[in-house]
Design an enzyme around this catalytic site. Structure first.
Site, mmCIF file in Angstrom:
data_model
loop_
_atom_site.group_PDB
_atom_site.id
_atom_site.type_symbol
_atom_site.label_atom_id
_atom_site.label_comp_id
_atom_site.label_asym_id
_atom_site.label_seq_id
_atom_site.Cartn_x
_atom_site.Cartn_y
_atom_site.Cartn_z
ATOM 1 C CD GLN A 149 3.394 5.788 2.735
ATOM 2 O OE1 GLN A 149 2.394 5.269 2.279
ATOM 3 N NE2 GLN A 149 4.386 5.086 3.262
ATOM 4 N N GLY A 160 0.845 -1.188 0.000
ATOM 5 C CA GLY A 160 0.000 0.000 0.000
ATOM 6 C C GLY A 160 0.877 1.233 0.000
ATOM 7 C CG HIS A 188 -0.324 1.044 7.342
ATOM 8 N ND1 HIS A 188 0.663 0.612 8.196
ATOM 9 C CD2 HIS A 188 0.273 1.944 6.520
ATOM 10 C CE1 HIS A 188 1.799 1.232 7.907
ATOM 11 N NE2 HIS A 188 1.598 2.044 6.886
ATOM 12 C CD GLU A 189 -1.096 2.327 2.875
ATOM 13 O OE1 GLU A 189 -0.748 3.515 2.763
ATOM 14 O OE2 GLU A 189 -0.283 1.426 3.149
ATOM 15 C CB CYS A 194 5.328 2.188 7.449
ATOM 16 S SG CYS A 194 4.822 3.681 6.564
ATOM 17 C CG LEU A 195 6.951 1.020 1.364
ATOM 18 C CD1 LEU A 195 6.422 1.320 -0.023
ATOM 19 C CD2 LEU A 195 8.142 0.073 1.290
ATOM 20 C CG HIS A 215 0.204 6.558 5.620
ATOM 21 N ND1 HIS A 215 1.329 7.153 6.135
ATOM 22 C CD2 HIS A 215 0.525 5.260 5.427
ATOM 23 C CE1 HIS A 215 2.297 6.241 6.247
ATOM 24 N NE2 HIS A 215 1.833 5.086 5.826
HETATM 25 NI NI NI Z 1 2.792 3.251 5.743
#
Ligand code: NI
Length: 175
Positions: free
Chosen positions: A51, A46, A135-136, A93-94, A139
């Site tokens: 991000q 995701g 999670h997304e 998380c990236l 964000h």
């Molecule tokens: Ni993330």
């Protein structure tokens, strides 16, 4: 399409609340295409607009085996309709490399959203899809998964993140 530079913990854009999308134009399509390409390039499941430094309320998710764009979800202006149950599972998380922590999430979630053309859709998620959607969506409200940790584990996670960034030779912001 383009692979965008990822923004990391400490970058203020990750803490901004995103703005609802009102214009379903070519620019929105480009953002979604870039999110998908950047997600695949980084082997993520995701990726949310902040991000890549964009404050539009948009995110992409792909938990499929194929990972070729045929099963990707593009969620614009997503809203949680219902949640139920709780489940603990590992998450990363990236934007916070080097950190994997067990996080409690709702077991099931139903989300309403619009596609790139403004058409309404609804998705029901369990297991990994439920977790990634939560999670997304976090964000999009400036919330990171380490915010769900207690103080001690969160401090440890930030230290792990900083050493992972140092190994990559990347600078760490003030946050
Ligand atoms: Ni993330």
């Amino acid at each position: 399409m383009a692979v965008c530079e990822l923004r990391y913990l400490g970058d203020g854009v990750l803490r901004q609340r995103t703005e609802p999308v009102e214009r379903f134009d070519a620019g929105l399509g480009t953002l979604l295409d870039d999110l998908v390409e950047t997600m695949y390039e980084n082997a993520g499941v995701g990726l949310a607009a902040p991000q890549v430094g964009d404050t539009r309320r948009a995110t992409v998710v792909d938990v499929s085996e194929a990972r070729d764009g045929t099963e990707v979800l593009e969620l614009v202006n997503p809203v949680v309709v219902s949640k139920s149950g709780t489940v603990d599972s590992e998450e990363g998380c990236l934007s916070i490399p080097g950190v994997v922590e067990t996080i409690e999430r709702s077991a099931e979630i139903e989300v309403e959203y619009q596609d790139r053309h403004g058409e309404p859709h609804r998705v029901f998620g369990v297991d990994l899809l439920s977790r990634v959607l939560q999670h997304e969506l976090d964000h999009l409200d400036g919330i990171l998964f380490i915010d769900h940790l207690g103080t001690l584990r969160r401090d440890l996670a930030v230290r792990e993140f900083k050493s992972a960034m140092a190994e990559k030779g990347l600078p760490v912001g003030p946050g």
